[in-house]
Design a protein around this motif. Structure first.
Motif, PDB file in Angstrom:
ATOM      1  N   LYS A   6       0.831  -1.210   0.000  1.00  0.00           N
ATOM      2  CA  LYS A   6       0.000   0.000   0.000  1.00  0.00           C
ATOM      3  C   LYS A   6       0.861   1.253   0.000  1.00  0.00           C
ATOM      4  CE  LYS A   6      -3.896  -2.169   2.284  1.00  0.00           C
ATOM      5  NZ  LYS A   6      -4.457  -2.515   3.607  1.00  0.00           N
ATOM      6  N   ASN A   9       2.689   1.541  -3.497  1.00  0.00           N
ATOM      7  CA  ASN A   9       1.793   2.066  -4.538  1.00  0.00           C
ATOM      8  C   ASN A   9       1.794   3.586  -4.552  1.00  0.00           C
ATOM      9  OD1 ASN A   9       0.925  -0.301  -5.613  1.00  0.00           O
ATOM     10  ND2 ASN A   9      -0.896  -0.471  -4.309  1.00  0.00           N
ATOM     11  N   VAL A  10       1.739   4.194  -3.369  1.00  0.00           N
ATOM     12  CA  VAL A  10       1.725   5.660  -3.289  1.00  0.00           C
ATOM     13  C   VAL A  10       3.078   6.210  -3.739  1.00  0.00           C
ATOM     14  CG1 VAL A  10       1.479   7.626  -1.732  1.00  0.00           C
ATOM     15  CG2 VAL A  10      -0.015   5.654  -1.476  1.00  0.00           C
ATOM     16  N   GLN A  13       3.305   6.301  -7.474  1.00  0.00           N
ATOM     17  CA  GLN A  13       2.549   7.381  -8.103  1.00  0.00           C
ATOM     18  C   GLN A  13       3.319   8.690  -8.014  1.00  0.00           C
ATOM     19  OE1 GLN A  13      -0.257   6.591  -9.811  1.00  0.00           O
ATOM     20  NE2 GLN A  13       0.367   4.553  -9.168  1.00  0.00           N
ATOM     21  N   ALA A  37      -7.686   9.398   7.931  1.00  0.00           N
ATOM     22  CA  ALA A  37      -8.452   8.893   6.785  1.00  0.00           C
ATOM     23  C   ALA A  37      -9.215  10.006   6.070  1.00  0.00           C
ATOM     24  CB  ALA A  37      -9.415   7.806   7.258  1.00  0.00           C
ATOM     25  N   LEU A  40      -6.811  12.074   3.895  1.00  0.00           N
ATOM     26  CA  LEU A  40      -6.415  11.302   2.710  1.00  0.00           C
ATOM     27  C   LEU A  40      -7.573  11.242   1.717  1.00  0.00           C
ATOM     28  CD1 LEU A  40      -4.463   8.402   4.420  1.00  0.00           C
ATOM     29  CD2 LEU A  40      -3.504  10.090   2.851  1.00  0.00           C
ATOM     30  N   GLN A  41      -8.762  11.058   2.259  1.00  0.00           N
ATOM     31  CA  GLN A  41      -9.968  11.000   1.434  1.00  0.00           C
ATOM     32  C   GLN A  41     -10.139  12.297   0.635  1.00  0.00           C
ATOM     33  OE1 GLN A  41     -12.802   8.694   1.303  1.00  0.00           O
ATOM     34  NE2 GLN A  41     -13.346  10.105  -0.336  1.00  0.00           N
ATOM     35  N   ALA A  44      -7.534  12.432  -2.086  1.00  0.00           N
ATOM     36  CA  ALA A  44      -7.902  11.464  -3.122  1.00  0.00           C
ATOM     37  C   ALA A  44      -9.048  11.993  -3.980  1.00  0.00           C
ATOM     38  CB  ALA A  44      -8.286  10.138  -2.478  1.00  0.00           C
ATOM     39  N   LEU A  47      -8.005  14.644  -6.359  1.00  0.00           N
ATOM     40  CA  LEU A  47      -7.336  14.083  -7.541  1.00  0.00           C
ATOM     41  C   LEU A  47      -8.367  13.559  -8.534  1.00  0.00           C
ATOM     42  CD1 LEU A  47      -4.331  12.105  -6.013  1.00  0.00           C
ATOM     43  CD2 LEU A  47      -4.231  14.140  -7.443  1.00  0.00           C
ATOM     44  N   ASN A  48      -9.367  12.859  -8.027  1.00  0.00           N
ATOM     45  CA  ASN A  48     -10.411  12.330  -8.907  1.00  0.00           C
ATOM     46  C   ASN A  48     -11.150  13.454  -9.633  1.00  0.00           C
ATOM     47  OD1 ASN A  48     -10.357   9.526  -8.957  1.00  0.00           O
ATOM     48  ND2 ASN A  48     -11.235   9.416  -6.902  1.00  0.00           N
TER      49      ASN A  48
ATOM     50  N   PHE B  42      -6.499   5.642  -9.859  1.00  0.00           N
ATOM     51  CA  PHE B  42      -5.573   4.729  -9.204  1.00  0.00           C
ATOM     52  C   PHE B  42      -4.754   5.449  -8.135  1.00  0.00           C
ATOM     53  CE2 PHE B  42      -1.718   2.225  -8.684  1.00  0.00           C
ATOM     54  CZ  PHE B  42      -2.275   0.981  -8.430  1.00  0.00           C
ATOM     55  N   PHE B  43      -4.278   6.660  -8.472  1.00  0.00           N
ATOM     56  CA  PHE B  43      -3.526   7.475  -7.514  1.00  0.00           C
ATOM     57  C   PHE B  43      -4.415   7.753  -6.302  1.00  0.00           C
ATOM     58  CE2 PHE B  43      -0.358  11.325  -7.468  1.00  0.00           C
ATOM     59  CZ  PHE B  43      -0.021  11.033  -6.159  1.00  0.00           C
ATOM     60  N   ALA B  44      -5.661   8.169  -6.576  1.00  0.00           N
ATOM     61  CA  ALA B  44      -6.593   8.514  -5.501  1.00  0.00           C
ATOM     62  C   ALA B  44      -6.860   7.314  -4.603  1.00  0.00           C
ATOM     63  CB  ALA B  44      -7.891   9.042  -6.087  1.00  0.00           C
ATOM     64  N   SER B  45      -7.083   6.151  -5.210  1.00  0.00           N
ATOM     65  CA  SER B  45      -7.429   5.001  -4.371  1.00  0.00           C
ATOM     66  C   SER B  45      -6.201   4.525  -3.601  1.00  0.00           C
ATOM     67  CB  SER B  45      -8.047   3.884  -5.196  1.00  0.00           C
ATOM     68  OG  SER B  45      -7.095   3.326  -6.045  1.00  0.00           O
ATOM     69  N   SER B  46      -4.996   4.700  -4.181  1.00  0.00           N
ATOM     70  CA  SER B  46      -3.799   4.305  -3.434  1.00  0.00           C
ATOM     71  C   SER B  46      -3.627   5.219  -2.218  1.00  0.00           C
ATOM     72  CB  SER B  46      -2.549   4.317  -4.322  1.00  0.00           C
ATOM     73  OG  SER B  46      -2.161   5.622  -4.655  1.00  0.00           O
ATOM     74  N   LEU B  47      -4.026   6.481  -2.341  1.00  0.00           N
ATOM     75  CA  LEU B  47      -3.976   7.389  -1.182  1.00  0.00           C
ATOM     76  C   LEU B  47      -4.980   6.948  -0.121  1.00  0.00           C
ATOM     77  CD1 LEU B  47      -3.665  10.927  -2.801  1.00  0.00           C
ATOM     78  CD2 LEU B  47      -1.961   9.748  -1.438  1.00  0.00           C
ATOM     79  N   ASN B  48      -6.180   6.613  -0.572  1.00  0.00           N
ATOM     80  CA  ASN B  48      -7.201   6.154   0.376  1.00  0.00           C
ATOM     81  C   ASN B  48      -6.769   4.892   1.105  1.00  0.00           C
ATOM     82  OD1 ASN B  48      -9.345   7.975   0.503  1.00  0.00           O
ATOM     83  ND2 ASN B  48     -10.087   7.343  -1.504  1.00  0.00           N
ATOM     84  N   GLU B  49      -6.096   4.002   0.363  1.00  0.00           N
ATOM     85  CA  GLU B  49      -5.633   2.733   0.948  1.00  0.00           C
ATOM     86  C   GLU B  49      -4.650   2.969   2.093  1.00  0.00           C
ATOM     87  OE1 GLU B  49      -5.685  -0.885  -0.199  1.00  0.00           O
ATOM     88  OE2 GLU B  49      -7.706  -0.114  -0.581  1.00  0.00           O
ATOM     89  N   LEU B  50      -3.913   4.102   2.015  1.00  0.00           N
ATOM     90  CA  LEU B  50      -2.911   4.396   3.047  1.00  0.00           C
ATOM     91  C   LEU B  50      -3.505   4.389   4.441  1.00  0.00           C
ATOM     92  CD1 LEU B  50      -0.385   7.216   2.173  1.00  0.00           C
ATOM     93  CD2 LEU B  50      -0.004   4.775   2.379  1.00  0.00           C
ATOM     94  N   SER B  51      -4.787   4.822   4.539  1.00  0.00           N
ATOM     95  CA  SER B  51      -5.392   4.908   5.869  1.00  0.00           C
ATOM     96  C   SER B  51      -5.656   3.516   6.442  1.00  0.00           C
ATOM     97  CB  SER B  51      -6.676   5.724   5.823  1.00  0.00           C
ATOM     98  OG  SER B  51      -7.615   5.089   4.986  1.00  0.00           O
ATOM     99  N   THR B  52      -5.578   2.484   5.607  1.00  0.00           N
ATOM    100  CA  THR B  52      -5.793   1.121   6.108  1.00  0.00           C
ATOM    101  C   THR B  52      -4.466   0.392   6.319  1.00  0.00           C
ATOM    102  OG1 THR B  52      -5.894   0.107   3.916  1.00  0.00           O
ATOM    103  CG2 THR B  52      -7.943   0.990   4.791  1.00  0.00           C
ATOM    104  N   LEU B  53      -3.350   1.120   6.135  1.00  0.00           N
ATOM    105  CA  LEU B  53      -2.024   0.538   6.354  1.00  0.00           C
ATOM    106  C   LEU B  53      -1.906   0.159   7.832  1.00  0.00           C
ATOM    107  CD1 LEU B  53       0.431   0.232   4.440  1.00  0.00           C
ATOM    108  CD2 LEU B  53       1.323   2.340   5.391  1.00  0.00           C
TER     109      LEU B  53
END
Lengths: 196, 196
Positions: A6, A9-10, A13, A37, A40-41, A44, A47-48, B42-53
């Motif tokens: 995880k 991946n960041v 990017q 969170a 980060l949300q 994210a 960016l979207n 993909f960039f956005a979701s990889s950022l969101n995923e960070l909070s679940t690290l």
């Protein structure tokens, strides 16, 4: 040691961005692991949102709505003065100088046959139409380069002779030292010398 | 000239990152406007995923699962050797050197009464428990500073006397020049001189 997927991946990017190497990307990503969170949300989703950014239907400047804030400004329309730039960032630099009060036209680059960029890849036909409809004077703020010069000549040919087509001046930048400037700039500065 | 809101939002997020000023943030954001929706997603979701690290339940290194790949490595467990670091980035630097083959323990900082960081804010109790359970030797890879020194002394006091507690060596870095080094480093280098 492998980074957790995880995090990797960041980092991946960030390394795609200009001027960001592996170390910087890791430092920035590690900083992001400390964001909560919600933060980060927000990053994210911002960016979207970028993918829904529009280009002004007139000048191609990036904007939130159909037309940019400059093209809808009546005071600027009245000047009948159009500045042609390669990219939106050039336009931002000119706006920061506060010296220009007309409208802009973003070409999206310069003619470059080697890279397959011909007139159809640039926003040139639209330029010709806009000038014919609404403008009396055109300033080409295209960067000086072989391709830039060729693009300027090409545009000059396409526009009616009744239009006053000018190009921004080249010479020694303010704060520059002759000692450190290249020969082309110095020769341009001599060409553009003015009586005082 | 104001940037479109969607672009400004992204620029604002980038300027929050270390080492990114307004100009860099704008350059990076302009680059992102050229990415397609899928890439941005993909960039956005990889950022969101960070909070679940996750953080490894043993050593606090960031990881994808409950335990990190180092703590689950039997060969490393067998060494009964623990390296205490301030942050995960220190641990990455040590792993890059390839000189250490034991396990790590991330403190999460150093004691700093002025900033309100006491033993309870750091991962110290867990360190004491881990050492008592599984280790015979501890290397403190804490950066040299007043707070770092105090943290090392504090940890040394807490650990049983049967444990061999060492601290990494300080001196002239390889490639360094005495001419440019501070007095503290030079004095440490003299202290740590070795017969050859």
């Amino acid at each position: 040691m492998e980074l957790p997927l995880k995090l990797q991946n960041v980092v991946d990017q960030f390394t795609k961005l200009p001027g960001v190497g592996g170390k910087t990307a890791l430092r920035q990503s590690m900083m992001l692991t400390k964001w909560n969170a919600r933060e980060l949300q927000f990053f994210a989703s911002s960016l979207n949102e970028l993918s829904t950014l529009k280009q002004c239907a007139e000048c191609l400047i990036l904007c939130d709505h159909e037309f940019c804030t400059l093209c809808t400004n009546v005071k600027r329309q009245e000047k009948k003065l159009l500045c042609v730039v390669e990219n939106m960032t050039d336009c931002l630099a000119i706006e920061n100088s506060g010296q220009f009060h007309g409208l802009y036209h973003v070409l999206g680059g310069v003619l470059n046959p080697l890279l397959g960029i011909g007139p159809d890849e640039l926003n040139i036909q639209k330029l010709v139409n806009r000038v014919a409809e609404k403008f009396t004077e055109v300033i080409l703020a295209i960067n000086p380069s072989v391709e830039g010069d060729a693009t300027c000549s090409y545009i000059k040919e396409l526009l009616p002779t009744s239009i006053d087509v000018r190009r921004i001046g080249f010479g020694v930048p303010i704060g520059g030292h002759l000692e450190y400037l290249d020969a082309m700039t110095i020769s341009k500065a001599f060409e553009n010398s003015r009586s005082m």
